[in-house]
Motif scaffolding. Structure first.
Motif, PDB file in Angstrom:
ATOM      1  N   GLY A  67      40.755  35.122  53.097  1.00 37.19           N
ATOM      2  CA  GLY A  67      39.496  35.705  52.666  1.00 37.19           C
ATOM      3  C   GLY A  67      39.501  36.224  51.243  1.00 37.19           C
ATOM      4  O   GLY A  67      38.529  36.836  50.788  1.00 37.19           O
ATOM      5  N   ASP A  68      40.579  35.977  50.514  1.00 38.08           N
ATOM      6  CA  ASP A  68      40.703  36.453  49.139  1.00 38.08           C
ATOM      7  C   ASP A  68      39.964  35.488  48.198  1.00 38.08           C
ATOM      8  O   ASP A  68      40.324  34.319  48.105  1.00 38.08           O
ATOM      9  N   PRO A  69      38.944  35.962  47.482  1.00 41.17           N
ATOM     10  CA  PRO A  69      38.156  35.065  46.624  1.00 41.17           C
ATOM     11  C   PRO A  69      38.798  34.755  45.275  1.00 41.17           C
ATOM     12  O   PRO A  69      38.237  33.984  44.499  1.00 41.17           O
ATOM     13  N   SER A  70      39.963  35.318  44.996  1.00 40.13           N
ATOM     14  CA  SER A  70      40.511  35.220  43.641  1.00 40.13           C
ATOM     15  C   SER A  70      40.774  33.778  43.204  1.00 40.13           C
ATOM     16  O   SER A  70      40.585  33.435  42.036  1.00 40.13           O
ATOM     17  N   SER A  71      41.201  32.915  44.140  1.00 40.24           N
ATOM     18  CA  SER A  71      41.499  31.532  43.763  1.00 40.24           C
ATOM     19  C   SER A  71      40.245  30.799  43.295  1.00 40.24           C
ATOM     20  O   SER A  71      40.325  29.880  42.470  1.00 40.24           O
ATOM     21  N   VAL A  72      39.083  31.179  43.821  1.00 41.23           N
ATOM     22  CA  VAL A  72      37.816  30.594  43.384  1.00 41.23           C
ATOM     23  C   VAL A  72      37.336  31.260  42.101  1.00 41.23           C
ATOM     24  O   VAL A  72      36.922  30.597  41.151  1.00 41.23           O
ATOM     25  N   LEU A  73      37.406  32.588  42.062  1.00 43.20           N
ATOM     26  CA  LEU A  73      36.850  33.323  40.930  1.00 43.20           C
ATOM     27  C   LEU A  73      37.566  33.022  39.622  1.00 43.20           C
ATOM     28  O   LEU A  73      36.953  33.070  38.555  1.00 43.20           O
TER      29      LEU A  73
END
Length: 291
Positions: free
Chosen positions: A249-255
């Motif tokens: 659920g960590d959005p960092s890879s997309v952001l």
């Protein structure tokens, strides 16, 4: 919703529309195997908010014409979006929203012509650089079998109603897609339309299919751009696993692959076609972002 057509980028685009003619343009782009009707829940909400919502049928999807140059690469899709903005009288207050292949087109159009778009929304497909690391995992390769099938001469024989029904069952488990599949079959009613839908995937992996006229737009499609993006992904997506796109659920890879100020969210209880499965939730998130 109204039905219309417009000429843009050398093609005759069929489209659905809703909202005031003088409202800011909200261009809504569909993916595969889908149609402009995928936005039937969102478009009335956009219209109520004052937008002129327009959902074209993508190049090669009837009633939109087949491209004479046979171009189905991301750069061509981005060029279509920019040309549609022009043909539909869009201004700098326009917004662009894309799902699946429409998301690829949206990334490219927003990066190539940022002054045309005030806000950007994508669904179900993150920027390509955000998913390359996990794409070749065993589980994701199983999900992506159709991409490799579409590189073969068997693709045109395989892509029938039964195959499309299977994809919808796998990608959005538990969703009754009968209405959607009816619209898809209308869009893919001829061998030329079927070849067009497959052509998107062949252009993805075969550099010889890239048309040089769209080189600038093609390059833009793999850059973050400058307009902040709202990215939404279904928690039960059976096409691109949420565990691959946003592990834990960590959005960092997309952001890290989106412009500063962007937002990436998982939508619970939704699969690949989240705008149809969870329309109230998805519409709220999109309208909040646009406002």
């Amino acid at each position: 919703m109204d039905v219309g057509s417009v000429k843009a980028n050398g093609l005759e685009f069929g489209y659905l529309s809703a909202g005031p003619e003088d409202g800011p343009l909200a261009l809504c782009l569909h993916g595969f195997p889908d149609s402009a009707y995928t936005w039937r829940h969102l478009m009335p909400e956009l219209a109520a908010a004052g937008y002129r919502a327009v959902a074209p049928f993508m190049r090669g999807y009837a009633p939109t014409s087949l491209p004479p140059d046979g171009a189905y690469q991301t750069g061509a899709l981005a060029a279509d979006a920019v040309a549609l903005h022009e043909a539909l009288g869009g201004g700098s207050d326009a917004v662009i929203i894309g799902h699946d292949w429409g998301a690829f087109a949206t990334y490219g159009a927003a990066a190539f012509a940022p002054d045309r778009w005030r806000k950007v929304v994508t669904l179900a497909v993150p920027p390509v650089n955000a998913m390359m690391g996990a794409f070749f995992s065993y589980e994701q390769l199983k999900r992506s079998f159709y991409i490799f099938l579409f590189q073969t001469p068997l693709a045109e024989m395989a892509l029938d109603r039964s195959f499309i029904e299977g994809l919808w069952r796998d990608w959005s488990p538990g969703y009754d897609a009968a209405e959607e599949i009816g619209h898809v079959m209308e869009c893919l009613s001829t061998p030329g339309n079927i070849a067009a839908a497959i052509g998107y995937y062949r252009a993805m992996l075969d550099p010889s299919r890239l048309v040089k006229a769209y080189a600038a737009e093609q390059a833009s499609a793999s850059t973050p751009g400058e307009r902040p993006v709202l990215y939404l992904h279904g928690a039960q997506d059976g096409c691109l696993g949420a565990d691959m796109v946003m592990p834990g659920g960590d959005p960092s890879s997309v952001l890290t692959q989106l412009p500063p100020g962007s937002c990436a969210e998982i939508v619970p209880d939704a699969g690949h076609f989240l705008q149809l499965e969870r329309p109230a939730d998805v519409n709220r998130r999109i309208l909040d972002w646009l406002s």
